[in-house]
Structures are given as C-alpha cells and as structure tokens.
Design a protein around this motif. Structure first.
Motif, PDB file in Angstrom:
ATOM      1  N   TRP A  64      -5.827 -23.989  12.395  1.00 41.60           N
ATOM      2  CA  TRP A  64      -7.040 -24.268  11.928  1.00 41.60           C
ATOM      3  C   TRP A  64      -7.489 -23.460  12.670  1.00 41.60           C
ATOM      4  N   TYR A  65      -7.727 -22.688  13.653  1.00 44.60           N
ATOM      5  CA  TYR A  65      -8.835 -20.933  13.529  1.00 44.60           C
ATOM      6  C   TYR A  65      -8.215 -20.543  12.586  1.00 44.60           C
ATOM      7  N   MET A  66      -7.200 -20.355  11.279  1.00 37.59           N
ATOM      8  CA  MET A  66      -6.580 -19.379  10.550  1.00 37.59           C
ATOM      9  C   MET A  66      -7.377 -19.463   9.400  1.00 37.59           C
ATOM     10  N   LEU A  67      -7.508 -21.044   9.158  1.00 35.09           N
ATOM     11  CA  LEU A  67      -8.003 -21.616   8.331  1.00 35.09           C
ATOM     12  C   LEU A  67      -9.620 -21.589   8.198  1.00 35.09           C
ATOM     13  N   ALA A  68     -10.286 -21.580   9.144  1.00 37.57           N
ATOM     14  CA  ALA A  68     -11.299 -22.400   9.339  1.00 37.57           C
ATOM     15  C   ALA A  68     -12.373 -20.670   8.944  1.00 37.57           C
ATOM     16  N   ARG A  69     -11.638 -19.087   9.960  1.00 39.51           N
ATOM     17  CA  ARG A  69     -11.772 -18.317   9.285  1.00 39.51           C
ATOM     18  C   ARG A  69     -11.676 -17.999   8.355  1.00 39.51           C
ATOM     19  N   SER A  70     -11.280 -18.090   7.699  1.00 38.14           N
ATOM     20  CA  SER A  70     -10.480 -18.118   5.823  1.00 38.14           C
ATOM     21  C   SER A  70     -12.105 -18.290   5.470  1.00 38.14           C
ATOM     22  N   TYR A  71     -11.925 -19.116   5.278  1.00 40.12           N
ATOM     23  CA  TYR A  71     -13.063 -20.010   4.993  1.00 40.12           C
ATOM     24  C   TYR A  71     -14.271 -19.474   4.785  1.00 40.12           C
ATOM     25  N   LEU A  72     -14.844 -19.126   6.130  1.00 43.08           N
ATOM     26  CA  LEU A  72     -15.782 -18.167   6.290  1.00 43.08           C
ATOM     27  C   LEU A  72     -15.526 -17.213   5.491  1.00 43.08           C
ATOM     28  N   VAL A  73     -14.094 -16.259   5.500  1.00 42.98           N
ATOM     29  CA  VAL A  73     -14.498 -14.995   4.645  1.00 42.98           C
ATOM     30  C   VAL A  73     -14.398 -15.075   3.040  1.00 42.98           C
ATOM     31  N   MET A  74     -14.195 -16.516   2.723  1.00 44.48           N
ATOM     32  CA  MET A  74     -14.752 -16.625   1.505  1.00 44.48           C
ATOM     33  C   MET A  74     -16.122 -17.647   0.939  1.00 44.48           C
ATOM     34  N   GLU A  75     -16.939 -17.661   2.078  1.00 46.45           N
ATOM     35  CA  GLU A  75     -18.168 -18.034   2.342  1.00 46.45           C
ATOM     36  C   GLU A  75     -17.783 -19.713   2.115  1.00 46.45           C
ATOM     37  N   ARG A  76     -17.044 -20.594   2.436  1.00 49.71           N
ATOM     38  CA  ARG A  76     -16.784 -21.247   2.906  1.00 49.71           C
ATOM     39  C   ARG A  76     -17.554 -21.971   3.097  1.00 49.71           C
TER      40      ARG A  76
ATOM     41  N   ASP B 254     -19.003 -24.922   4.301  1.00 49.70           N
ATOM     42  CA  ASP B 254     -19.181 -26.124   5.354  1.00 49.70           C
ATOM     43  C   ASP B 254     -17.433 -26.523   5.410  1.00 49.70           C
ATOM     44  N   ASP B 255     -17.059 -26.026   4.600  1.00 46.68           N
ATOM     45  CA  ASP B 255     -15.525 -26.193   4.820  1.00 46.68           C
ATOM     46  C   ASP B 255     -15.044 -25.629   6.211  1.00 46.68           C
ATOM     47  N   SER B 256     -15.631 -24.087   6.526  1.00 45.18           N
ATOM     48  CA  SER B 256     -15.736 -23.638   7.788  1.00 45.18           C
ATOM     49  C   SER B 256     -15.700 -24.251   8.716  1.00 45.18           C
ATOM     50  N   ILE B 257     -17.100 -24.981   8.922  1.00 46.22           N
ATOM     51  CA  ILE B 257     -16.954 -25.847  10.111  1.00 46.22           C
ATOM     52  C   ILE B 257     -16.547 -26.689  10.412  1.00 46.22           C
ATOM     53  N   ALA B 258     -16.562 -27.494   9.502  1.00 46.51           N
ATOM     54  CA  ALA B 258     -15.261 -28.252   9.351  1.00 46.51           C
ATOM     55  C   ALA B 258     -13.768 -27.884   9.979  1.00 46.51           C
ATOM     56  N   ALA B 259     -13.463 -27.153   9.794  1.00 51.05           N
ATOM     57  CA  ALA B 259     -12.276 -26.147   9.980  1.00 51.05           C
ATOM     58  C   ALA B 259     -12.007 -26.350  11.910  1.00 51.05           C
TER      59      ALA B 259
ATOM     60  N   ALA C  80     -13.204 -19.053  24.429  1.00 51.27           N
ATOM     61  CA  ALA C  80     -13.714 -18.225  24.052  1.00 51.27           C
ATOM     62  C   ALA C  80     -14.306 -17.168  22.986  1.00 51.27           C
ATOM     63  N   ASP C  81     -12.839 -16.634  22.231  1.00 50.72           N
ATOM     64  CA  ASP C  81     -13.469 -16.281  20.625  1.00 50.72           C
ATOM     65  C   ASP C  81     -13.578 -17.079  19.770  1.00 50.72           C
ATOM     66  N   MET C  82     -12.870 -18.437  19.610  1.00 47.66           N
ATOM     67  CA  MET C  82     -12.923 -19.187  19.020  1.00 47.66           C
ATOM     68  C   MET C  82     -14.287 -20.298  19.097  1.00 47.66           C
ATOM     69  N   LYS C  83     -15.095 -20.087  19.984  1.00 46.45           N
ATOM     70  CA  LYS C  83     -16.289 -20.532  20.036  1.00 46.45           C
ATOM     71  C   LYS C  83     -17.107 -19.117  19.902  1.00 46.45           C
ATOM     72  N   LEU C  84     -17.411 -18.461  19.926  1.00 42.91           N
ATOM     73  CA  LEU C  84     -17.839 -17.277  19.119  1.00 42.91           C
ATOM     74  C   LEU C  84     -18.377 -17.547  17.326  1.00 42.91           C
ATOM     75  N   ASP C  85     -16.723 -17.844  17.301  1.00 48.60           N
ATOM     76  CA  ASP C  85     -16.355 -17.709  15.304  1.00 48.60           C
ATOM     77  C   ASP C  85     -16.943 -19.002  15.277  1.00 48.60           C
ATOM     78  N   PHE C  86     -17.167 -19.974  15.697  1.00 51.42           N
ATOM     79  CA  PHE C  86     -17.484 -21.577  15.162  1.00 51.42           C
ATOM     80  C   PHE C  86     -19.239 -21.179  15.242  1.00 51.42           C
TER      81      PHE C  86
END
Length: 354
Positions: A101-113, A115-120, A133-139
């Motif tokens: 899910w972390y991989m998916l969330a960051r991928s959404y962020l790259v694609m400028e999605r 809302d989907d990134s936040i949900a992931a 800590a890295d997960m929190k910072l990326d979130f």
C-alpha cells in the motif's frame, strides 16, 4: 540486455520523481515545508527510493528474473499507469501488506492523484500500526499536496511524530523546524534547523543559505541578534545556466511592507505544481529594488539545476508574516523565462495571496 537497461532507467526516473514531488502546493514553494523535500531526503534518493522502484518493477513487470537476459526476447516495458493498475488489481483481489500500500500511495502521488494517495496512506497507517518515520513524512507530503494549511494540523502532527521516531532524519528536521516556527516555538525551530545545518553530509549550498536565513528569522522573533548569512558567490550567465532577475515592488503595495520583510526569489519548472524549486535565494525588502543572479549554485538538488531546464517560472514573494511559509496576505509577482532568450528578466511584485 538493452531492454533491461531501458527498464532500469525508467525506474530510476520514477524514483527521482518520488523525491522531487513532496509537498506539492498550489502557491509559492519556497518554504521549508514545500521545499520538499528539498531534499533533505538525499539518503532516500540514494537508497530507499531506487530500491522501491526495483521492487515495483520486480513485482509487476513481465521480466523473468530467473531467466538469463539473452533468453528474454526484449519485451516492451509497461507504462507507469499500467503498472499501477496491476498493483491496484492485485491489492483488490488478494490484499496486501503495508509495503504494498505504501508503494501504491507514493505512486498515486507521482501521478498527482492526491485524494487516492491520501486514502492509500490511511491504509498504510492501519496496516503498519502507525507507520515508520518515512511513511509518516510521505503521508504528510500527500496531505500538504491536498491542503497546504494542514501543516498546522494533521500533517504537522505526522511530522512531529516522525521526528520523534527518527530524530536525525534530515527530512524530519527540515519539516520539523517549519512546523515549530508555525506554532511560534522558535527555539525548537532553531534547534532543529541548526542540527540539520551541522549534519554530515552537510546540506547543499542553496539549502544551507536558506537554513541560515530561517534560523536568523527565528532568532529575531526571540529578540536575539540574527547571524549574518554567508555571502553567495555570483556565477557568469553562460549556456543558459544563470539568469539575472530584477525585482521591484508596486508602489501601491509599498506601504504594507516593513523594511525587514523576507523576500524569496525562486525559479521552478514551468507548470510545476509541487516539489522543490530549481533555484532559490532569500533576501530582504529593504534591498528593493534589487537585482540577483539565479544560477546552478542556487540549486536545491544537485540533479535539478537551472541549466537543465528549457523553461522556468520565476517568482518573487514578500513574506509579511516574517516566516518561511507562504500565507495569505503575502505579496508576489511572477515571470516566465526561456533558456536561450535574454539573460535577464524583470519581476514586479504586484499581487496578493488570498
């Protein structure tokens, strides 16, 4: 073999995008929060993100990792959306762990999605018992992309929690200093930024100068004598690697500006909606009108230099709050610059952030 090398290059590009994108905001990106990650995450660039790209490719490409290169017939690579779609399908059918899910969330962020990134990322936090800590910072990056004001809310809380988990993290120290400044905890902001400033390896020159200026602003807020920033060497404007920027203030707005108001002058990629600027300098309203030279020396990332961009947008912003974070009431102006055009541009500060 060439097919494999091409695929590897694609994954490196993905990794770089994941680093330069944090803290997408729709306004000025000169603040420590939006400078994203600027690149206090240099260690992540070298280690974490390339490995993440490799794992993504290994998990969802058609490449046979058990077969010698010569036996694989040079199959064309998948696009990023296709790879993300496969990951989405697998997670919906089979579930997945926090890393998936972390991989998916960051991928959404790259694609400028966003809302989907936040949900992931919400799913990441649930599956990882609060996250690393890295997960929190990326979130926090994703939250700030959707709402820059969340630096005073949930995004700020995530940054503080990450700093508690990883007190020597360069990214956490950078962001943590800005959160502390926003809350009026200037002593904590100074401590965090000074820790980053003294780190090993040291921050790049442009980031170091911004840190020194931000520390000075926090010291002034405490009634202390701010340290003088180090002088910045000028570079010649050759091969499109530097641009002279003349900045003036609309006389109609001059009465709203105190002499010591910080002035940020940045260049960012044309159309950029997030990530660190290409170049940045911080000066003072008392110097207006003034002319500065933005060059490769002002880069926030050694891999993102002014000379590497054909077109940039140059922004001049006066921070009326005195802090490094852009906010309502700040004054600004913009101008576009194309490589190969005249080596100088003029920016008139004549607009107000709502």
């Amino acid at each position: 073999m060439m097919s494999f090398l091409w695929l590897a290059a694609v994954m490196v590009v993905i990794a770089c995008l994941l680093v330069v994108l944090p803290l997408m905001r729709k306004g000025d990106h000169t603040s420590p929060v939006s400078l994203a990650v600027a690149r206090t995450a240099m260690v992540a660039v070298i280690v974490v993100l390339p490995l993440g790209a490799l794992n993504l490719y290994k998990a969802f490409s058609n490449w046979n990792w058990e077969t010698p290169v010569a036996a694989v017939g040079g199959e064309a690579p998948q696009s990023i959306p296709e790879m993300v779609a496969r990951l989405e399908q697998r997670l919906s059918q089979q579930g997945g762990d926090s890393d998936d899910w972390y991989m998916l969330a960051r991928s959404y962020l790259v694609m400028e999605r966003v809302d989907d990134s936040i949900a992931a990322f919400e799913r990441v936090m649930e599956l990882s018992n609060g996250g690393t800590a890295d997960m929190k910072l990326d979130f926090a990056d994703a939250l700030l992309a959707g709402d820059p004001g969340s630096v005073s809310g949930r995004a700020g809380a995530l940054i503080e929690a990450a700093l508690q988990q990883a007190p020597s993290s360069r990214k956490a120290l950078w962001y943590g200093g800005s959160v502390a400044y926003q809350k009026g905890n200037f002593a904590a902001a100074i401590e965090r930024w000074e820790t980053l400033l003294k780190g090993n390896p040291p921050p790049p020159d442009a980031m170091r100068n911004v840190l020194v200026e931000n520390i000075g602003a926090a010291q002034s807020a405490l009634g202390l004598e701010p340290e003088a920033p180090p002088a910045m060497a000028e570079e010649s404007a050759t091969d499109g690697a530097a641009v002279s920027v003349s900045v003036t203030l609309d006389p109609a707005l001059a009465g709203d500006v105190a002499p010591g108001t910080p002035l940020f002058i940045i260049a960012r990629a044309a159309g950029q909606q997030g990530g660190p600027p290409v170049a940045v300098q911080r000066r003072s309203a008392s110097e207006l009108p003034l002319t500065v030279t933005l060059s490769d020396r002002d880069a926030m990332l050694p891999t993102r230099k002014l000379s590497g961009f054909d077109s940039v947008e140059i922004v001049a912003r006066l921070s009326l709050s005195g802090g490094p974070v852009a906010g309502a009431g700040d004054l600004y102006g913009t101008v576009n610059y194309n490589k190969g055009a005249a080596s100088s541009v003029s920016v008139l500060i004549d607009k107000v952030y709502p």
